[in-house]
Design a protein around this motif. Sequence first.
Motif, PDB file in Angstrom:
ATOM      1  N   SER A 126       0.985  -1.098   0.124  1.00  0.00           N
ATOM      2  CA  SER A 126       0.060   0.025   0.257  1.00  0.00           C
ATOM      3  C   SER A 126       0.854   1.158  -0.175  1.00  0.00           C
ATOM      4  O   SER A 126       1.938   1.253   0.578  1.00  0.00           O
ATOM      5  CB  SER A 126      -1.096  -0.061   1.289  1.00  0.00           C
ATOM      6  OG  SER A 126      -1.533   1.186   1.367  1.00  0.00           O
ATOM      7  N   GLU A 127       0.418   2.372  -0.739  1.00  0.00           N
ATOM      8  CA  GLU A 127       1.308   3.311  -0.739  1.00  0.00           C
ATOM      9  C   GLU A 127       1.128   3.951   0.655  1.00  0.00           C
ATOM     10  O   GLU A 127       0.392   3.799   1.445  1.00  0.00           O
ATOM     11  CB  GLU A 127       0.690   4.489  -1.793  1.00  0.00           C
ATOM     12  CG  GLU A 127       0.839   3.947  -3.094  1.00  0.00           C
ATOM     13  CD  GLU A 127       0.174   4.969  -4.369  1.00  0.00           C
ATOM     14  OE1 GLU A 127      -0.309   6.028  -3.846  1.00  0.00           O
ATOM     15  OE2 GLU A 127      -0.262   4.431  -5.289  1.00  0.00           O
ATOM     16  N   ALA A 128       1.934   5.368   0.862  1.00  0.00           N
ATOM     17  CA  ALA A 128       2.068   5.907   2.190  1.00  0.00           C
ATOM     18  C   ALA A 128       0.786   6.722   2.360  1.00  0.00           C
ATOM     19  O   ALA A 128      -0.064   7.138   1.463  1.00  0.00           O
ATOM     20  CB  ALA A 128       3.174   6.946   2.176  1.00  0.00           C
ATOM     21  N   ALA A 129       0.271   6.567   3.881  1.00  0.00           N
ATOM     22  CA  ALA A 129      -0.978   7.360   4.202  1.00  0.00           C
ATOM     23  C   ALA A 129      -2.224   6.932   3.382  1.00  0.00           C
ATOM     24  O   ALA A 129      -3.017   7.700   3.506  1.00  0.00           O
ATOM     25  CB  ALA A 129      -0.741   8.631   4.033  1.00  0.00           C
ATOM     26  N   MET A 130      -2.199   5.463   3.016  1.00  0.00           N
ATOM     27  CA  MET A 130      -3.395   5.002   2.319  1.00  0.00           C
ATOM     28  C   MET A 130      -4.366   4.233   3.409  1.00  0.00           C
ATOM     29  O   MET A 130      -5.401   3.779   3.024  1.00  0.00           O
ATOM     30  CB  MET A 130      -2.969   4.072   1.254  1.00  0.00           C
ATOM     31  CG  MET A 130      -2.560   5.022   0.094  1.00  0.00           C
ATOM     32  SD  MET A 130      -3.748   5.627  -0.824  1.00  0.00           S
ATOM     33  CE  MET A 130      -4.725   4.532  -1.629  1.00  0.00           C
ATOM     34  N   GLY A 131      -3.809   4.114   4.581  1.00  0.00           N
ATOM     35  CA  GLY A 131      -4.669   3.431   5.684  1.00  0.00           C
ATOM     36  C   GLY A 131      -4.369   1.991   5.979  1.00  0.00           C
ATOM     37  O   GLY A 131      -5.160   1.086   6.462  1.00  0.00           O
ATOM     38  N   LYS A 132      -3.267   1.645   5.394  1.00  0.00           N
ATOM     39  CA  LYS A 132      -2.772   0.056   5.575  1.00  0.00           C
ATOM     40  C   LYS A 132      -2.780  -0.180   7.191  1.00  0.00           C
ATOM     41  O   LYS A 132      -3.517  -1.168   7.626  1.00  0.00           O
ATOM     42  CB  LYS A 132      -1.372  -0.002   4.988  1.00  0.00           C
ATOM     43  CG  LYS A 132      -1.017  -1.411   5.353  1.00  0.00           C
ATOM     44  CD  LYS A 132       0.572  -1.761   4.660  1.00  0.00           C
ATOM     45  CE  LYS A 132       1.459  -0.800   5.126  1.00  0.00           C
ATOM     46  NZ  LYS A 132       1.861  -0.948   6.699  1.00  0.00           N
TER      47      LYS A 132
END
Length: 391
Positions: A126-132
């Motif tokens: 998941s990309e950064a700050a995407m809520g993973k």
Amino acid sequence: GEDRYLLAQLRTEKLWSGNDKIINQYCDWIGWDNSEKEVAKSHDLYLIAEWMKEELIKKYTRDIEKGLERLIADKTERKTYLQRMHDEALFWLARPVESGNNKQTFLQWIKNEIEQWDGEILYLTSEAAMGKSTTINLFGLAGCGDKLSSNIIPIRIKIRELEDEIVNSLNKTDQDFIKLILNTINVESVEKTNYAINHYLDSKNKSQPLLILDGMDEIKRVNQQKLLDRLSNLVDLKFPIIVTSRPSNLVSPESIPGGRHAQLCHLSPEQRMKILQNLEMSAEALESMQDYLSPELIDRPFALMIAAKTLRKSEELEGVMGTRNDLSISKICQEYLRQFDYREDTKRTWDDDDNSLRRNSKAALETIANHQIGVMCGDIDEDTFPTIDTE
């Protein structure tokens, strides 16, 4: 104490799993009625296994609270928001996940992968700050809180907290290597952790432990490679393992063809709206944010909450483009950059000697922020995309 734990262990193995006649004879000897028997049985189960779920729930809750502290200053408001997240966990776990050309919800992906599991390591990027991290924490709360129909028990371990121990233990046997990772759940009693997991692995209990190694990208790159190689060579695993990471050439189908790979997708429109509704934004502000904030910003829960926080501090009723807001989008991007920088400081476990990682991250975010501000001001065509030279 220890004697009570051993008694619970003995009764679980020799008594509660036996036939009703033996159980009834024991209860008659002790002097228990049916309700007292069920209380004793439940307490025994807690002592040998359920304590682990409770401990994990505390960790997941603390992690979510820590993230919210940076975004919601008011303690009462933060507590209310957290409770709503907990109550709506299954809604948030309907987050889309893409695997190959197949898109499904996060929970459906997990369920399918476990059903088809044949010893492969699972990889979720998941990309950064995407809520993973929030998705993983809510998954943990739902699983350990017995809210999942599949009886999965998510056991999340933050890789950065074990980096040195893991790297120094790569030559251990597979069983000892996994045991080392699991020891962090209860450092005071390794054997109790192992017993709890083995209890859930027993087919009679119909539970499925799932080990989540969270944040591969948060340790040194050289150690990432060592750990990924070690995981790829594990054999005879007793339960599935998921590795989470930001996208990189180390965690990819090309680098690890033997793994099963998936990517966490953007929030659904319903989930974006739910975040803002939970923050109790005014109807005018909600409409304004939908109309004017770029998808690149609002698709990231971390950025979306910063946008809401920034807008509420200004003239909320005027919306994003209000004349007294001094172009709130610029404030949003500046706050996002500041918070992202702080967030990286708390997650990384090493000092980047030449600060190249920080410079690249900062440059990338500034490029995105300036592009978004230009689009908002009408100086840049919205179909023109910025060039970002960083991984």
